[in-house]
Design an enzyme around this catalytic site. Structure first.
Site, short mmCIF file in Angstrom:
data_model
loop_
_atom_site.label_atom_id
_atom_site.label_comp_id
_atom_site.label_asym_id
_atom_site.label_seq_id
_atom_site.Cartn_x
_atom_site.Cartn_y
_atom_site.Cartn_z
N GLY A 99 1.00 -0.91 0.00
CA GLY A 99 -0.03 0.22 0.29
C GLY A 99 1.24 1.45 -0.23
N GLY A 119 0.44 6.04 0.03
CA GLY A 119 0.05 7.21 0.85
C GLY A 119 0.73 8.48 0.40
N ASP A 151 -7.99 8.80 11.66
CA ASP A 151 -8.66 8.59 10.90
C ASP A 151 -8.92 6.99 9.85
OD1 ASP A 151 -8.64 8.76 7.91
OD2 ASP A 151 -6.53 8.78 7.13
N PRO A 159 -12.12 1.86 6.31
CA PRO A 159 -11.54 0.45 5.98
C PRO A 159 -10.21 0.33 5.84
CG PRO A 159 -13.58 1.26 5.26
CD PRO A 159 -12.59 2.46 6.07
#
Length: 273
Positions: A8, A10, A122, A125
């Site tokens: 992942g 960001g 924050d 899911p």
């Protein structure tokens, strides 16, 4: 550490799946993005996240066990959680029992943070991981604040679809802001969609104080009390929400077991004179 593939990413960091070559175990390695490595404030927040995660020793919180620097980019090493994220489970038709179990687990995990004096800010899911035993773990404390400091925070952070209205307005926040986010996660798990359309994030600023999400009892053949619990968690006014994440988990557990929900009142509606 040998890095295999990106799990992942960001705006500020990338999480890699890898292997600890000494212990021969899978790990997750979070690395600060190269373009932010020379920004002292971002670098400090990145390291603060690692310290917070390291300080909280609980099976519901992702564990950090190493921290370092590679080519002047800080990184920290976490347990690899193999079950993906709650976002992977969100879909129309998810069995109600499974949806409630995940929502309860998320609320219990957030309560662990609050008990440790940390506000997440924050919850969504993708920041809720699922362990091999189906336990929900909280991760990504990049926006987290110590509760003692949170009441003075006025910088808006978070994800609009899960963000409490007071958070969007830059007003002081507390644990009930995370409870709102948990309500949004629970609603999405149970229905397959988010409780409010926030395509225009500005709608958070103008939402009426007595707004409620669309009923799930009618459209999804679920208990009417579930509507009350979700409406309470998603109340515009923090005072109308369950006081703690644990209280929300208790209410969802009571629903799951078929017992009458205690301790969660209906949000007040405005009454015209």
């Amino acid at each position: 550490y040998h890095l295999d593939e990106v799990e992942g990413f960001g705006a500020f960091a990338t999480v890699w799946r890898g292997v600890d070559s000494e212990l021969e175990i899978p790990v997750a390695v979070k690395v600060l993005a190269e373009n932010w490595s020379n920004h002292a404030d971002v670098r400090q927040r990145f390291l603060a996240e690692a310290r917070l995660l390291r300080r909280i020793d609980d099976p519901r919180v992702v564990r950090v066990y190493d921290i370092g620097t590679h080519e002047d980019r800080p990184f920290f090493v976490m347990d690899f959680v193999p079950g993906g994220t709650v976002a992977d489970r969100v879909k129309p038709g998810l069995p109600t029992a499974q949806a409630l179990r995940l929502a309860i687990g998320a609320a219990r995990a957030v309560q662990v943070l609050h008990d440790a004096g940390v506000l997440h800010r924050d919850v969504k899911p993708t920041n809720l991981l699922i362990g091999a035993d189906e336990r929900v773990l909280i991760s990504d404390l990049g926006s987290a604040k110590r509760l003692a400091e949170a009441s003075g925070v006025t910088v808006t952070t978070g994800t609009p679809a899960y963000m409490a209205p007071e958070q969007a307005r830059g007003e002081p926040v507390d644990t009930r802001s995370d409870v709102y986010s948990l309500g949004a996660v629970a609603y999405e798990l149970l229905s397959g969609r988010q409780p409010y359309d926030v395509g225009d994030p500005g709608s958070l600023l103008t939402r009426a104080s007595d707004s409620r999400p669309e009923s799930l009892a009618r459209s999804h053949n679920l208990p009417r009390q579930l509507d009350h619990v979700l409406a309470s968690a998603l109340a515009t006014r923090p005072a109308d929400r369950p006081a703690t994440a644990g209280a929300l988990a208790d209410a969802l557990e009571q629903l799951s077991s078929g017992t009458k929900v205690q301790g969660v009142r209906k949000p007040r509606r405005n009454v015209s004179p």
